[in-house]
Design a protein around this motif. Structure first.
Motif, PDB file in Angstrom:
ATOM      1  N   LEU A  47      -3.595  12.456   8.141  1.00  0.00           N
ATOM      2  CA  LEU A  47      -4.596  12.288   6.886  1.00  0.00           C
ATOM      3  C   LEU A  47      -5.767  11.701   7.721  1.00  0.00           C
ATOM      4  O   LEU A  47      -7.010  12.107   7.225  1.00  0.00           O
ATOM      5  N   GLN A  48      -5.859  11.253   8.757  1.00  0.00           N
ATOM      6  CA  GLN A  48      -6.816  10.806   9.563  1.00  0.00           C
ATOM      7  C   GLN A  48      -7.705   9.810   8.818  1.00  0.00           C
ATOM      8  O   GLN A  48      -8.908   9.505   8.713  1.00  0.00           O
ATOM      9  N   LEU A  49      -7.087   8.837   8.101  1.00  0.00           N
ATOM     10  CA  LEU A  49      -7.503   7.735   7.303  1.00  0.00           C
ATOM     11  C   LEU A  49      -7.732   6.516   8.165  1.00  0.00           C
ATOM     12  O   LEU A  49      -6.660   6.184   8.846  1.00  0.00           O
ATOM     13  N   PRO A  50      -8.706   5.621   7.925  1.00  0.00           N
ATOM     14  CA  PRO A  50      -8.813   4.595   8.690  1.00  0.00           C
ATOM     15  C   PRO A  50      -8.408   3.325   7.927  1.00  0.00           C
ATOM     16  O   PRO A  50      -8.536   2.119   8.196  1.00  0.00           O
ATOM     17  N   PHE A  51      -7.165   3.558   6.889  1.00  0.00           N
ATOM     18  CA  PHE A  51      -6.845   2.568   6.123  1.00  0.00           C
ATOM     19  C   PHE A  51      -5.198   3.256   5.718  1.00  0.00           C
ATOM     20  O   PHE A  51      -5.019   4.296   5.877  1.00  0.00           O
ATOM     21  N   ASN A  52      -4.466   2.367   5.391  1.00  0.00           N
ATOM     22  CA  ASN A  52      -2.994   2.535   4.844  1.00  0.00           C
ATOM     23  C   ASN A  52      -2.994   2.562   3.261  1.00  0.00           C
ATOM     24  O   ASN A  52      -3.125   1.450   2.815  1.00  0.00           O
ATOM     25  N   PRO A  53      -3.143   3.720   2.645  1.00  0.00           N
ATOM     26  CA  PRO A  53      -2.886   3.684   1.034  1.00  0.00           C
ATOM     27  C   PRO A  53      -1.981   2.949   0.804  1.00  0.00           C
ATOM     28  O   PRO A  53      -2.220   2.354  -0.518  1.00  0.00           O
ATOM     29  N   ARG A  54      -0.756   2.886   1.150  1.00  0.00           N
ATOM     30  CA  ARG A  54       0.436   2.063   0.706  1.00  0.00           C
ATOM     31  C   ARG A  54      -0.299   0.509   0.592  1.00  0.00           C
ATOM     32  O   ARG A  54       0.218  -0.321  -0.396  1.00  0.00           O
ATOM     33  N   GLU A  55      -0.769   0.128   1.663  1.00  0.00           N
ATOM     34  CA  GLU A  55      -0.957  -1.282   1.551  1.00  0.00           C
ATOM     35  C   GLU A  55      -2.462  -1.524   0.703  1.00  0.00           C
ATOM     36  O   GLU A  55      -2.302  -2.729   0.133  1.00  0.00           O
ATOM     37  N   GLN A  56      -3.117  -0.598   0.598  1.00  0.00           N
ATOM     38  CA  GLN A  56      -4.426  -0.637  -0.222  1.00  0.00           C
ATOM     39  C   GLN A  56      -3.880  -0.785  -1.496  1.00  0.00           C
ATOM     40  O   GLN A  56      -4.283  -1.724  -2.516  1.00  0.00           O
ATOM     41  N   ILE A  57      -2.758   0.046  -2.250  1.00  0.00           N
ATOM     42  CA  ILE A  57      -2.271   0.184  -3.612  1.00  0.00           C
ATOM     43  C   ILE A  57      -1.693  -1.282  -3.802  1.00  0.00           C
ATOM     44  O   ILE A  57      -1.758  -1.801  -4.857  1.00  0.00           O
ATOM     45  N   ALA A  58      -0.796  -1.612  -2.904  1.00  0.00           N
ATOM     46  CA  ALA A  58      -0.192  -2.908  -2.941  1.00  0.00           C
ATOM     47  C   ALA A  58      -1.143  -4.082  -3.153  1.00  0.00           C
ATOM     48  O   ALA A  58      -0.945  -4.795  -4.250  1.00  0.00           O
ATOM     49  N   GLN A  59      -2.312  -4.184  -2.404  1.00  0.00           N
ATOM     50  CA  GLN A  59      -3.193  -5.013  -2.700  1.00  0.00           C
ATOM     51  C   GLN A  59      -4.009  -4.950  -4.077  1.00  0.00           C
ATOM     52  O   GLN A  59      -4.171  -5.919  -4.753  1.00  0.00           O
ATOM     53  N   VAL A  60      -4.132  -3.906  -4.503  1.00  0.00           N
ATOM     54  CA  VAL A  60      -4.857  -3.691  -5.715  1.00  0.00           C
ATOM     55  C   VAL A  60      -3.808  -3.938  -7.015  1.00  0.00           C
ATOM     56  O   VAL A  60      -4.189  -4.903  -7.848  1.00  0.00           O
ATOM     57  N   LEU A  61      -2.690  -3.905  -6.793  1.00  0.00           N
ATOM     58  CA  LEU A  61      -1.584  -4.295  -7.807  1.00  0.00           C
ATOM     59  C   LEU A  61      -1.336  -5.653  -7.869  1.00  0.00           C
ATOM     60  O   LEU A  61      -1.065  -6.429  -8.803  1.00  0.00           O
ATOM     61  N   GLY A  62      -1.541  -6.334  -6.477  1.00  0.00           N
ATOM     62  CA  GLY A  62      -0.931  -7.690  -6.550  1.00  0.00           C
ATOM     63  C   GLY A  62      -2.273  -8.572  -6.712  1.00  0.00           C
ATOM     64  O   GLY A  62      -1.992  -9.990  -6.629  1.00  0.00           O
ATOM     65  N   THR A  63      -3.245  -8.276  -7.112  1.00  0.00           N
ATOM     66  CA  THR A  63      -4.480  -9.066  -7.257  1.00  0.00           C
ATOM     67  C   THR A  63      -5.259  -8.957  -8.619  1.00  0.00           C
ATOM     68  O   THR A  63      -5.473  -7.810  -8.900  1.00  0.00           O
ATOM     69  N   GLY A  64      -5.680  -9.715  -9.306  1.00  0.00           N
ATOM     70  CA  GLY A  64      -6.568  -9.672 -10.347  1.00  0.00           C
ATOM     71  C   GLY A  64      -5.922  -9.379 -11.920  1.00  0.00           C
ATOM     72  O   GLY A  64      -4.509  -9.296 -11.753  1.00  0.00           O
ATOM     73  N   ASP A  65      -6.557  -9.240 -12.872  1.00  0.00           N
ATOM     74  CA  ASP A  65      -6.003  -9.070 -14.081  1.00  0.00           C
ATOM     75  C   ASP A  65      -5.256  -7.756 -14.314  1.00  0.00           C
ATOM     76  O   ASP A  65      -6.048  -6.798 -14.074  1.00  0.00           O
ATOM     77  N   PRO A  66      -4.045  -7.693 -14.953  1.00  0.00           N
ATOM     78  CA  PRO A  66      -3.289  -6.508 -15.076  1.00  0.00           C
ATOM     79  C   PRO A  66      -4.236  -5.489 -15.830  1.00  0.00           C
ATOM     80  O   PRO A  66      -4.135  -4.131 -15.926  1.00  0.00           O
TER      81      PRO A  66
ATOM     82  N   HIS B 267       4.680  -0.620  17.323  1.00  0.00           N
ATOM     83  CA  HIS B 267       3.794  -1.350  18.107  1.00  0.00           C
ATOM     84  C   HIS B 267       2.475  -1.099  17.923  1.00  0.00           C
ATOM     85  O   HIS B 267       1.348  -1.792  17.936  1.00  0.00           O
ATOM     86  N   TRP B 268       2.345   0.198  17.950  1.00  0.00           N
ATOM     87  CA  TRP B 268       0.967   0.832  17.811  1.00  0.00           C
ATOM     88  C   TRP B 268       0.372   0.983  16.401  1.00  0.00           C
ATOM     89  O   TRP B 268      -0.692   0.838  15.929  1.00  0.00           O
ATOM     90  N   PHE B 269       1.313   1.254  15.251  1.00  0.00           N
ATOM     91  CA  PHE B 269       0.929   1.617  14.001  1.00  0.00           C
ATOM     92  C   PHE B 269       1.657   0.835  13.049  1.00  0.00           C
ATOM     93  O   PHE B 269       1.383   0.911  11.781  1.00  0.00           O
ATOM     94  N   GLY B 270       2.673   0.225  13.293  1.00  0.00           N
ATOM     95  CA  GLY B 270       3.409  -0.737  12.495  1.00  0.00           C
ATOM     96  C   GLY B 270       4.328   0.081  11.366  1.00  0.00           C
ATOM     97  O   GLY B 270       5.104  -0.538  10.464  1.00  0.00           O
ATOM     98  N   GLY B 271       4.463   1.456  11.782  1.00  0.00           N
ATOM     99  CA  GLY B 271       5.561   2.044  10.711  1.00  0.00           C
ATOM    100  C   GLY B 271       4.955   3.236  10.565  1.00  0.00           C
ATOM    101  O   GLY B 271       3.890   3.924  10.660  1.00  0.00           O
ATOM    102  N   LYS B 272       6.025   4.241   9.963  1.00  0.00           N
ATOM    103  CA  LYS B 272       5.868   5.558   9.743  1.00  0.00           C
ATOM    104  C   LYS B 272       4.624   5.844   8.843  1.00  0.00           C
ATOM    105  O   LYS B 272       3.897   7.038   9.138  1.00  0.00           O
ATOM    106  N   GLU B 273       4.537   5.159   7.769  1.00  0.00           N
ATOM    107  CA  GLU B 273       3.486   5.448   6.700  1.00  0.00           C
ATOM    108  C   GLU B 273       2.124   5.315   7.288  1.00  0.00           C
ATOM    109  O   GLU B 273       1.271   6.051   7.233  1.00  0.00           O
ATOM    110  N   ALA B 274       2.098   4.233   8.186  1.00  0.00           N
ATOM    111  CA  ALA B 274       0.515   4.197   8.782  1.00  0.00           C
ATOM    112  C   ALA B 274       0.274   5.095  10.142  1.00  0.00           C
ATOM    113  O   ALA B 274      -0.828   5.607  10.034  1.00  0.00           O
ATOM    114  N   LEU B 275       1.529   5.535  10.656  1.00  0.00           N
ATOM    115  CA  LEU B 275       1.117   6.713  11.532  1.00  0.00           C
ATOM    116  C   LEU B 275       0.914   8.012  10.892  1.00  0.00           C
ATOM    117  O   LEU B 275       0.068   8.794  11.327  1.00  0.00           O
ATOM    118  N   PHE B 276       1.635   8.340   9.852  1.00  0.00           N
ATOM    119  CA  PHE B 276       1.078   9.421   9.332  1.00  0.00           C
ATOM    120  C   PHE B 276      -0.308   9.407   8.585  1.00  0.00           C
ATOM    121  O   PHE B 276      -1.010  10.571   8.735  1.00  0.00           O
TER     122      PHE B 276
END
Length: 201
Positions: A71-90, A57-66
């Motif tokens: 890490l006190q990150l204002p973003f989810n590294p897993r989601e960022q990497i997925a977005q980078v991999l999924g867009t643009g020229d390989p 409910h609050w974090f969307g899952g274990k990785e975002a909570l961690f």
């Protein structure tokens, strides 16, 4: 609140912010004690005194909570990497990785990256949890890009980005610290691209 049989119901506390804070506090303790892989959502929720569903409910899952609790990150590294991999020229993936993370870190004056490095350097248990987290949520995705030696290639990318972060935000070497993002992207991106898809020898 108690149920008809006298047991205390677990769920959202009277104040939503209190529940969120309790989960963050519990998560820091459980992740530090058990590492990222060993920690479970149920254990964290139990320590916080709430239902496990509150983590999603609050974090969307274990990785975002961690990411937020340890890490006190204002973003989810897993989601960022997925977005980078999924867009643009390989063929420009290396540049996109550098651009994405430098842009995020620069937006916070490098403080997020510096705090992460200090935590790793001073707390072995935190360092272990951090390694497990990135191995599961970041390196695994990068390794999937390569046709061979995926784990080695993803670790080479990590070494390059961590080294760049240390120089730019912790040691603050000039002129790297003052160099604009796009200049660094053009200089470092091709190296990451070779690590990911090019010859290693």
């Amino acid at each position: 609140m108690t149920s008809s049989n006298g047991e205390r119901r677990r769920g959202r506390r009277p104040g939503g912010t209190d529940t969120r804070t309790a989960l963050l506090t519990a998560a820091r303790e459980v992740f530090t004690e058990q590492g990222y892989d060993g920690a479970t959502v149920r254990a964290i929720a139990r320590k916080a005194g709430v239902d496990a569903a509150m983590v999603n409910h609050w974090f969307g899952g274990k990785e975002a909570l961690f990411a937020e609790a340890v890490l006190q990150l204002p973003f989810n590294p897993r989601e960022q990497i997925a977005q980078v991999l999924g867009t643009g020229d390989p063929a420009t993936l290396g540049e996109r990785i550098v651009r994405t993370f430098l842009t995020i870190w620069d937006a916070h004056d490098g403080g997020i990256f510096a705090a992460m490095i200090r935590s790793v350097a001073s707390h072995e248990k935190v360092a272990k949890a951090l390694r497990e987290f990135f191995h599961t949520n970041v390196f695994g995705q990068l390794a999937g890009v390569a046709t061979d030696n995926g784990e080695l290639r993803s670790n080479l990318v990590a070494s390059q980005m961590i080294g760049l972060g240390v120089v730019r935000y912790v040691a603050k070497f000039d002129p790297i610290t003052a160099t604009d993002v796009e200049t660094v992207v053009k200089a470092v991106g091709p190296t990451l691209q070779r690590y990911l898809t090019g010859p290693l020898a």
